[in-house]
Design an enzyme around this catalytic site. Structure first.
Site, PDB file in Angstrom:
ATOM      1  N   TRP A 164       0.788  -1.229   0.000  1.00  0.00           N
ATOM      2  CA  TRP A 164       0.000   0.000   0.000  1.00  0.00           C
ATOM      3  C   TRP A 164       0.813   1.268   0.000  1.00  0.00           C
ATOM      4  CZ3 TRP A 164       2.158   1.711   4.331  1.00  0.00           C
ATOM      5  CH2 TRP A 164       2.488   0.776   5.323  1.00  0.00           C
ATOM      6  N   GLU A 191      -5.057  -4.526   0.106  1.00  0.00           N
ATOM      7  CA  GLU A 191      -6.456  -4.306   0.502  1.00  0.00           C
ATOM      8  C   GLU A 191      -6.671  -2.878   1.031  1.00  0.00           C
ATOM      9  OE1 GLU A 191      -4.318  -6.594   1.449  1.00  0.00           O
ATOM     10  OE2 GLU A 191      -4.473  -7.128   3.590  1.00  0.00           O
ATOM     11  N   GLY A 221      -4.647 -10.644   1.432  1.00  0.00           N
ATOM     12  CA  GLY A 221      -3.445 -11.451   1.239  1.00  0.00           C
ATOM     13  C   GLY A 221      -3.679 -12.928   1.493  1.00  0.00           C
ATOM     14  N   GLY A 241       6.633  -6.217  -0.160  1.00  0.00           N
ATOM     15  CA  GLY A 241       5.899  -6.127   1.098  1.00  0.00           C
ATOM     16  C   GLY A 241       6.773  -6.558   2.256  1.00  0.00           C
ATOM     17  N   GLU A 264      10.885  -8.142  -2.907  1.00  0.00           N
ATOM     18  CA  GLU A 264      11.436  -6.870  -2.455  1.00  0.00           C
ATOM     19  C   GLU A 264      10.811  -6.618  -1.103  1.00  0.00           C
ATOM     20  OE1 GLU A 264      11.877  -3.490  -1.267  1.00  0.00           O
ATOM     21  OE2 GLU A 264      10.581  -2.759  -2.862  1.00  0.00           O
ATOM     22  N   LEU A 265      11.609  -6.800  -0.036  1.00  0.00           N
ATOM     23  CA  LEU A 265      11.058  -6.805   1.314  1.00  0.00           C
ATOM     24  C   LEU A 265      11.522  -5.568   2.079  1.00  0.00           C
ATOM     25  CD1 LEU A 265      11.677 -10.616   1.782  1.00  0.00           C
ATOM     26  CD2 LEU A 265       9.630  -9.483   0.897  1.00  0.00           C
ATOM     27  N   GLY A 266      11.489  -5.655   3.343  1.00  0.00           N
ATOM     28  CA  GLY A 266      11.768  -4.464   4.141  1.00  0.00           C
ATOM     29  C   GLY A 266      13.242  -4.162   4.285  1.00  0.00           C
ATOM     30  N   CYS A 298      10.197   1.129   2.231  1.00  0.00           N
ATOM     31  CA  CYS A 298      11.039  -0.040   2.497  1.00  0.00           C
ATOM     32  C   CYS A 298      12.499   0.369   2.635  1.00  0.00           C
ATOM     33  CB  CYS A 298      10.859  -1.077   1.403  1.00  0.00           C
ATOM     34  SG  CYS A 298      10.978  -0.365  -0.230  1.00  0.00           S
ATOM     35  N   GLU A 344      -4.227  -0.217  11.999  1.00  0.00           N
ATOM     36  CA  GLU A 344      -3.316  -1.312  12.382  1.00  0.00           C
ATOM     37  C   GLU A 344      -1.865  -0.844  12.287  1.00  0.00           C
ATOM     38  OE1 GLU A 344      -5.697  -2.242   9.479  1.00  0.00           O
ATOM     39  OE2 GLU A 344      -6.855  -1.996  11.311  1.00  0.00           O
ATOM     40  N   GLU A 396      11.980  -3.636  11.392  1.00  0.00           N
ATOM     41  CA  GLU A 396      11.469  -2.525  10.595  1.00  0.00           C
ATOM     42  C   GLU A 396      10.277  -1.895  11.334  1.00  0.00           C
ATOM     43  OE1 GLU A 396       9.698  -3.710   6.834  1.00  0.00           O
ATOM     44  OE2 GLU A 396      10.740  -2.042   5.874  1.00  0.00           O
ATOM     45  N   PHE A 398       8.566   1.047  10.006  1.00  0.00           N
ATOM     46  CA  PHE A 398       7.641   1.505   8.957  1.00  0.00           C
ATOM     47  C   PHE A 398       6.753   2.629   9.449  1.00  0.00           C
ATOM     48  CE2 PHE A 398       5.787   0.280   4.752  1.00  0.00           C
ATOM     49  CZ  PHE A 398       6.990   0.038   4.133  1.00  0.00           C
TER      50      PHE A 398
HETATM   51  P1  NAD Z   1       2.139  -7.395   3.836  1.00  0.00           P
HETATM   52  O1  NAD Z   1       3.470  -7.898   3.433  1.00  0.00           O
HETATM   53  O2  NAD Z   1       1.283  -8.276   4.636  1.00  0.00           O
HETATM   54  O3  NAD Z   1       1.298  -6.952   2.551  1.00  0.00           O
HETATM   55  C1  NAD Z   1       1.857  -6.731   1.277  1.00  0.00           C
HETATM   56  C2  NAD Z   1       0.988  -7.422   0.225  1.00  0.00           C
HETATM   57  O4  NAD Z   1       1.014  -8.834   0.448  1.00  0.00           O
HETATM   58  C3  NAD Z   1      -0.479  -7.025   0.268  1.00  0.00           C
HETATM   59  O5  NAD Z   1      -0.989  -6.987  -1.054  1.00  0.00           O
HETATM   60  C4  NAD Z   1      -1.112  -8.175   1.034  1.00  0.00           C
HETATM   61  O6  NAD Z   1      -2.482  -8.349   0.754  1.00  0.00           O
HETATM   62  C5  NAD Z   1      -0.304  -9.348   0.523  1.00  0.00           C
HETATM   63  N1  NAD Z   1      -0.324 -10.519   1.392  1.00  0.00           N
HETATM   64  C6  NAD Z   1      -0.541 -10.571   2.728  1.00  0.00           C
HETATM   65  N2  NAD Z   1      -0.524 -11.839   3.172  1.00  0.00           N
HETATM   66  C7  NAD Z   1      -0.284 -12.620   2.093  1.00  0.00           C
HETATM   67  C8  NAD Z   1      -0.147 -14.019   1.905  1.00  0.00           C
HETATM   68  N3  NAD Z   1      -0.262 -14.884   2.921  1.00  0.00           N
HETATM   69  N4  NAD Z   1       0.101 -14.481   0.670  1.00  0.00           N
HETATM   70  C9  NAD Z   1       0.233 -13.633  -0.367  1.00  0.00           C
HETATM   71  N5  NAD Z   1       0.089 -12.293  -0.257  1.00  0.00           N
HETATM   72  C10 NAD Z   1      -0.160 -11.781   0.963  1.00  0.00           C
HETATM   73  O7  NAD Z   1       2.340  -6.024   4.559  1.00  0.00           O
HETATM   74  P2  NAD Z   1       1.332  -5.342   5.596  1.00  0.00           P
HETATM   75  O8  NAD Z   1       0.745  -6.299   6.554  1.00  0.00           O
HETATM   76  O9  NAD Z   1       0.408  -4.479   4.846  1.00  0.00           O
HETATM   77  O10 NAD Z   1       2.367  -4.460   6.369  1.00  0.00           O
HETATM   78  C11 NAD Z   1       3.112  -5.033   7.423  1.00  0.00           C
HETATM   79  C12 NAD Z   1       4.523  -4.585   7.399  1.00  0.00           C
HETATM   80  O11 NAD Z   1       5.085  -4.867   6.110  1.00  0.00           O
HETATM   81  C13 NAD Z   1       4.758  -3.109   7.546  1.00  0.00           C
HETATM   82  O12 NAD Z   1       4.776  -2.701   8.865  1.00  0.00           O
HETATM   83  C14 NAD Z   1       6.113  -2.987   6.925  1.00  0.00           C
HETATM   84  O13 NAD Z   1       7.117  -3.319   7.832  1.00  0.00           O
HETATM   85  C15 NAD Z   1       6.109  -3.999   5.825  1.00  0.00           C
HETATM   86  N6  NAD Z   1       5.867  -3.420   4.494  1.00  0.00           N
HETATM   87  C16 NAD Z   1       6.918  -3.318   3.660  1.00  0.00           C
HETATM   88  C17 NAD Z   1       6.738  -2.775   2.401  1.00  0.00           C
HETATM   89  C18 NAD Z   1       7.856  -2.611   1.450  1.00  0.00           C
HETATM   90  O14 NAD Z   1       7.747  -1.833   0.525  1.00  0.00           O
HETATM   91  N7  NAD Z   1       8.924  -3.332   1.595  1.00  0.00           N
HETATM   92  C19 NAD Z   1       5.494  -2.341   2.009  1.00  0.00           C
HETATM   93  C20 NAD Z   1       4.414  -2.498   2.878  1.00  0.00           C
HETATM   94  C21 NAD Z   1       4.633  -3.059   4.108  1.00  0.00           C
END
Ligand code: NAD
Ligand code: MN
Length: 495
Positions: A164, A191, A221, A241, A264-266, A298, A344, A396, A398
């Site tokens: 997001w 979402e 997710g 994410g 591409e993670l944190g 990130c 959250e 992280e 964030f």
């Molecule tokens: P997340 O990793 O859960 O979400 C990222 C994407 O993955 C969303 O589209 C989500 O719907 C999807 N996803 C979630 N669970 C999944 C699953 N089991 N299988 C496949 N896809 C799935 O991130 P979040 O919960 O929105 O945020 C949590 C933490 O993630 C943040 O606090 C931050 O540390 C990190 N984050 C990192 C980035 C980045 O650019 N590296 C971006 C967003 C969040």
């Protein structure tokens, strides 16, 4: 710099359904979910929620579009470039609307999206459009009476799961190389922020891409994301994410069809400031590194290491910098600090901050929610007294929490900067070329900025070392993620 036109404060929401095979459809069981405006906590609209059956339909459409003989497979490489350029043109045409829509949905400051995200995404799309007919194999001298060449084939049906924080940019970074190389795509936006992806889908259709080439399935997710990552007919998945979810995606690939994965993670990126610098410049750079988009980046520079000779002065000026950031509505072009994306996320950031305080960090400024206003705001916060082994140093956050650390010498700071599971980005600020060379060669990070933070370019690859993931977005390297190398050896008559 471009001047920023006023936003569209109440952008009309035109698309809220799933986009499959160039059609807008309800979810198979009629489910929807609500997306929220983080700046006001108000509901924006309900969006169709993709379930497993819908993901299956999207993958099926992407597969049909990829079959030999399909319109897409018969599209000339140069024409793929033309289509991508058309999409870029449409994004430029609708720049104010798109920036407003994104800001409404994820709370990122409108003017930042207008000035950076959209032009940056357009450039990335044009950059890869140029590669559509220019990324080719080799002829290779081999032993014996044989002729050997390699060919870069598309991988097939690709899926992108995006977060997001930068929905338009991340959609573009993944879509452009994917389509330039002739693949098809299913995108699952986050979402919290599905609206810009749906609008981009409408532009993709308007640009003239054949049905099924791009499909967008908003949803959660654990359902839609999981269905994609476990899917037996998805050939490649690109994920941005959190590390925890990245692990699940990689595991799902291993448990299903061994689809190609890029992650591409944190990060927990260090900014290293030596004592020879212009302190105001160094403060502005390292503060921007962490406070950009309320810390939801990130590659955020979340650990600021400052040489002891300038430490006290640096901290004083960093506090002043954080305090003067103008908190406000993301739609107001004078706003410098907006909300985080969700309740959250706000809670998660406040808990991390609390853990730091409990372990002995000192809150130099900020440290609170902005109680007086609606929306998921957190004050720009500066922490000192942070230790390397604290949770807040290792995890992280964030969010808009700067952690400032003091160091004595270069070997020490290199060691401490590298003392993390992550390796996404880093920065060094100094005028001493020897220090620059030493630090840039020693740091384990995929992206290192010297005397700056965040400059980006379509040709400059982006991605991580260690638990920050693998694979690169942008740059020519990204094409490797979206191609298979086919080697052909042909018997030729001898002499
Ligand atoms: P997340 O990793 O859960 O979400 C990222 C994407 O993955 C969303 O589209 C989500 O719907 C999807 N996803 C979630 N669970 C999944 C699953 N089991 N299988 C496949 N896809 C799935 O991130 P979040 O919960 O929105 O945020 C949590 C933490 O993630 C943040 O606090 C931050 O540390 C990190 N984050 C990192 C980035 C980045 O650019 N590296 C971006 C967003 C969040
Ligand atoms: Mn939203």
């Amino acid at each position: 710099m471009d001047t920023v036109p006023p936003p569209n404060d109440k952008p009309e929401i035109k698309y809220t359904k799933l986009f499959i095979n160039n059609e807008w459809t309800e979810s198979s069981d009629g489910s929807t979910f609500t997306t929220i405006n983080p700046a006001t906590e108000e509901n924006i609209c309900n969006v169709s929620e993709a379930k497993t059956a819908d993901v299956d339909a999207a993958v099926e459409a992407a597969r049909a579009a990829f079959e030999l003989g399909s319109e897409w497979r018969n599209t000339d490489p140069s024409q793929r470039g033309v289509l991508l350029n058309r999409l870029a043109d449409l994004m430029e045409r609708d720049r104010v609307y798109l920036a407003s829509l994104e800001s409404l949905d994820n709370g990122r400051i409108y003017s930042q999206i207008y000035l950076y995200d959209i032009p940056g995404s357009v450039k990335v799309i044009r950059y890869f459009a140029g590669f559509a007919d220019k990324y080719y194999g080799k002829t290779i001298p081999v032993d014996g009476d044989y002729f050997c060449y390699t060919k870069h084939d598309p991988v097939g049906v690709c899926a992108a799961i995006i977060p997001w924080n930068y929905p338009i940019s991340l959609f573009s970074w993944k879509l452009a190389p994917c389509l330039a190389m002739g693949n098809t795509l299913v995108v699952k936006p986050a979402e919290q922020s599905p609206l810009s992806a749906l609008y981009l889908a409408s532009l993709i259709k308007e640009a003239g891409f054949p049905a099924g080439v791009v499909n967008v399935v908003p949803g959660y997710g654990g359902t839609a994301g999981s269905a994609l990552s476990h899917h037996m007919d998805v050939d490649k998945i690109a994920f941005t994410g959190s590390g925890a979810t990245g692990r699940l995606v990689q595991k799902a690939a291993a448990d299903s069809n061994m689809k190609r994965v890029s992650l591409e993670l944190g990060g927990k990126s260090p900014t290293i400031v030596f004592s020879d610098v212009d302190i105001d410049y160094a403060v502005a750079t390292s503060s921007c590194a962490i406070f950009e988009h309320s810390g939801q980046v990130c590659s955020a520079g979340s650990r600021t290491f400052v040489h002891e000779d300038i430490y006290d002065e640096f901290v004083t000026r960093s506090i002043a910098y954080a305090k003067k950031l103008k908190i406000g509505s993301p739609m107001d072009t004078s706003t410098e600090h907006g909300p985080v994306v969700s309740k959250e996320q706000q809670k998660r950031v406040m808990e991390m901050l609390q853990s730091g305080v409990e372990q002995g960090c000192k809150v130099e400024c900020g440290g609170n929610r902005c109680e007086s206003r609606k929306g998921f705001y957190i004050e720009p916060t500066v922490l000192t007294g942070v230790k390397d082994d604290m949770l807040i140093t290792q995890e992280e956050v964030f969010g808009p929490i700067q952690q400032i650390y003091k160091f004595k010498d270069i070997s020490e700071v290199i060691k401490r900067a590298n003392n993390t599971r992550y390796g996404l980005a880093a920065a060094v600020i100094t005028n001493d070329i020897d220090k620059v060379m030493k630090v840039t060669s020693a740091l384990n990070a995929g992206m290192i900025w010297v005397n700056c933070y965040y400059p980006a370019s379509p040709g400059a690859p982006f991605g991580g070392y260690k638990e920050s993931g693998f694979g690169r977005d942008k740059g020519q390297y990204a094409l490797e993620q979206y191609t298979e190398v086919k080697t052909v050896i042909t018997k030729v008559p001898g002499f």
